[in-house]
Motif scaffolding. Structure first.
Motif, mmCIF file in Angstrom:
data_model
loop_
_atom_site.group_PDB
_atom_site.id
_atom_site.type_symbol
_atom_site.label_atom_id
_atom_site.label_comp_id
_atom_site.label_asym_id
_atom_site.label_seq_id
_atom_site.Cartn_x
_atom_site.Cartn_y
_atom_site.Cartn_z
ATOM 1 N N ARG A 1 125.410 81.313 -83.115
ATOM 2 C CA ARG A 1 124.017 80.886 -83.293
ATOM 3 C C ARG A 1 123.243 80.993 -81.975
ATOM 4 N N TYR A 2 123.864 80.593 -80.893
ATOM 5 C CA TYR A 2 123.229 80.696 -79.572
ATOM 6 C C TYR A 2 122.892 82.154 -79.264
ATOM 7 N N ILE A 3 123.822 83.051 -79.555
ATOM 8 C CA ILE A 3 123.619 84.467 -79.252
ATOM 9 C C ILE A 3 122.429 85.024 -80.021
ATOM 10 N N LEU A 4 122.375 84.759 -81.324
ATOM 11 C CA LEU A 4 121.300 85.323 -82.129
ATOM 12 C C LEU A 4 119.975 84.604 -81.942
ATOM 13 N N GLN A 5 120.030 83.357 -81.532
ATOM 14 C CA GLN A 5 118.791 82.604 -81.361
ATOM 15 C C GLN A 5 118.158 82.849 -79.996
ATOM 16 N N TYR A 6 118.995 83.042 -78.970
ATOM 17 C CA TYR A 6 118.450 83.123 -77.614
ATOM 18 C C TYR A 6 118.775 84.411 -76.859
ATOM 19 N N LYS A 7 119.738 85.179 -77.336
ATOM 20 C CA LYS A 7 120.215 86.340 -76.577
ATOM 21 C C LYS A 7 120.269 87.604 -77.435
ATOM 22 N N THR A 8 119.328 87.736 -78.347
ATOM 23 C CA THR A 8 119.370 88.860 -79.285
ATOM 24 C C THR A 8 119.431 90.207 -78.576
ATOM 25 N N LYS A 9 118.672 90.368 -77.494
ATOM 26 C CA LYS A 9 118.643 91.645 -76.785
ATOM 27 C C LYS A 9 119.998 91.999 -76.184
ATOM 28 N N ASP A 10 120.783 90.983 -75.916
ATOM 29 C CA ASP A 10 122.094 91.209 -75.305
ATOM 30 C C ASP A 10 123.234 91.195 -76.328
ATOM 31 N N MET A 11 122.881 91.255 -77.610
ATOM 32 C CA MET A 11 123.897 91.125 -78.646
ATOM 33 C C MET A 11 125.017 92.164 -78.536
ATOM 34 N N PRO A 12 124.729 93.440 -78.227
ATOM 35 C CA PRO A 12 125.835 94.401 -78.081
ATOM 36 C C PRO A 12 126.838 93.984 -77.012
ATOM 37 N N MET A 13 126.348 93.401 -75.925
ATOM 38 C CA MET A 13 127.237 92.943 -74.871
ATOM 39 C C MET A 13 128.115 91.795 -75.360
ATOM 40 N N TYR A 14 127.515 90.863 -76.095
ATOM 41 C CA TYR A 14 128.287 89.733 -76.622
ATOM 42 C C TYR A 14 129.304 90.197 -77.661
ATOM 43 N N LEU A 15 128.915 91.159 -78.475
ATOM 44 C CA LEU A 15 129.827 91.700 -79.477
ATOM 45 C C LEU A 15 131.030 92.353 -78.801
ATOM 46 N N GLU A 16 130.773 93.103 -77.768
ATOM 47 C CA GLU A 16 131.860 93.745 -77.005
ATOM 48 C C GLU A 16 132.779 92.697 -76.386
ATOM 49 N N ARG A 17 132.184 91.630 -75.892
ATOM 50 C CA ARG A 17 132.960 90.547 -75.291
ATOM 51 C C ARG A 17 133.859 89.882 -76.341
ATOM 52 N N TYR A 18 133.308 89.616 -77.494
ATOM 53 C CA TYR A 18 134.092 89.023 -78.581
ATOM 54 C C TYR A 18 135.312 89.894 -78.910
ATOM 55 N N ILE A 19 135.061 91.177 -79.120
ATOM 56 C CA ILE A 19 136.141 92.073 -79.534
ATOM 57 C C ILE A 19 137.215 92.161 -78.454
ATOM 58 N N ALA A 20 136.805 92.213 -77.200
ATOM 59 C CA ALA A 20 137.781 92.290 -76.111
ATOM 60 C C ALA A 20 138.663 91.043 -76.070
ATOM 61 N N ILE A 21 138.044 89.865 -76.194
ATOM 62 C CA ILE A 21 138.800 88.610 -76.155
ATOM 63 C C ILE A 21 139.731 88.502 -77.358
ATOM 64 N N LEU A 22 139.245 88.871 -78.530
ATOM 65 C CA LEU A 22 140.075 88.785 -79.726
ATOM 66 C C LEU A 22 141.294 89.681 -79.626
ATOM 67 N N HIS A 23 141.097 90.880 -79.100
ATOM 68 C CA HIS A 23 142.238 91.776 -78.933
ATOM 69 C C HIS A 23 143.247 91.209 -77.923
ATOM 70 N N GLU A 24 142.732 90.607 -76.869
ATOM 71 C CA GLU A 24 143.625 89.999 -75.880
ATOM 72 C C GLU A 24 144.465 88.898 -76.497
ATOM 73 N N CYS A 25 143.895 88.178 -77.450
ATOM 74 C CA CYS A 25 144.576 87.034 -78.055
ATOM 75 C C CYS A 25 145.731 87.431 -78.967
ATOM 76 N N ILE A 26 145.756 88.665 -79.420
ATOM 77 C CA ILE A 26 146.827 89.071 -80.339
ATOM 78 C C ILE A 26 147.772 90.077 -79.707
ATOM 79 N N GLU A 27 147.558 90.397 -78.453
ATOM 80 C CA GLU A 27 148.456 91.349 -77.772
ATOM 81 C C GLU A 27 149.753 90.643 -77.343
#
Length: 225
Positions: free
Chosen positions: A199-225
């Motif tokens: 909610r914070y990302i879409l409410q306040y950081k919409t322009k940076d959403m691709p960066m946040y999405l990339e961050r999410y995917i990187a962390i999630l992959h790290e968690c299952i390696e």
């Protein structure tokens, strides 16, 4: 041996709203509705019908337009249809968090692949409201204190479904302090990593959403390696 789904379905479909909340704080319990009971059964039977431990991704408590309607964390009726293939007659609802989460789900490879690894849930499983708006369990001390035993039991019970105790993903910077407090008390997880709340990302950081999405995917992959 019971599957993750075998344990999750009866847990959700028998949830009872707490009776000790402050008088101005409301609680929504969608699991008492037959259609939601059916959705819960179909969702967990489709994506969690195995004994594979999941990495927990924990939010605060559901919003009134996401799991407060469908019973599925961070999932609106329309996203349940579009991304999970589960038809329903529930009215479409606006929910910023669900929009972002399902971009994450798609970027990870789709619902089947995502839910094979992760369990989206919350510290408290029912939606809270105040003055007709979403409310967080930590927004006032009385609510936090009243719900803390239920929060503890929520996480304890859900870990018994089958979980990766090595790491948990926390959604929300403020939520992190409460999850760490809980973990200090109970020792559920070896490590906690935190991501900014959708909610914070879409409410306040919409322009940076691709960066946040990339961050999410990187962390999630790290968690299952």
């Amino acid at each position: 041996m019971l599957t993750f789904a075998d344990q999750a379905i009866p847990y959700y479909n028998t949830l009872i709203a707490p009776a000790n909340l402050p008088p101005d704080v409301g609680v929504l319990n969608p699991y008492q509705q037959p259609e939601v009971e059916h959705i819960v059964s179909e969702f967990y039977s489709r994506f969690f019908n195995d004994n594979k431990p999941r990495t927990f991704v924990l939010g605060i408590n559901p919003g009134r337009f996401g799991a407060g309607v469908t019973g599925i964390s961070f999932t609106t009726p329309q996203n349940l249809r579009r991304y999970c293939g589960i038809e329903n007659d529930l009215r479409d609802t606006p929910e910023l968090s669900s929009r972002f989460i399902y971009q994450v789900v798609e970027a990870f490879g789709g619902a089947t692949e995502f839910y094979r690894h992760f369990f989206l849930t919350s510290l408290f499983p029912l939606a809270l409201t105040k003055a007709g708006k979403n409310y967080n369990f930590y927004d006032d001390r009385a609510t936090t204190k009243a719900l803390w035993p239920a929060i503890t039991e929520t996480v304890r019970t859900q870990t018994q479904f089958g979980y990766n105790r090595k790491v948990a993903v926390c959604l929300g910077r403020k939520n992190e302090s409460y999850l760490r407090r809980l973990n200090d008390q109970q020792g559920f997880f070896d490590r906690i990593v935190t991501l900014d709340h959708p909610r914070y990302i879409l409410q306040y950081k919409t322009k940076d959403m691709p960066m946040y999405l990339e961050r999410y995917i990187a962390i999630l992959h790290e968690c299952i390696e």
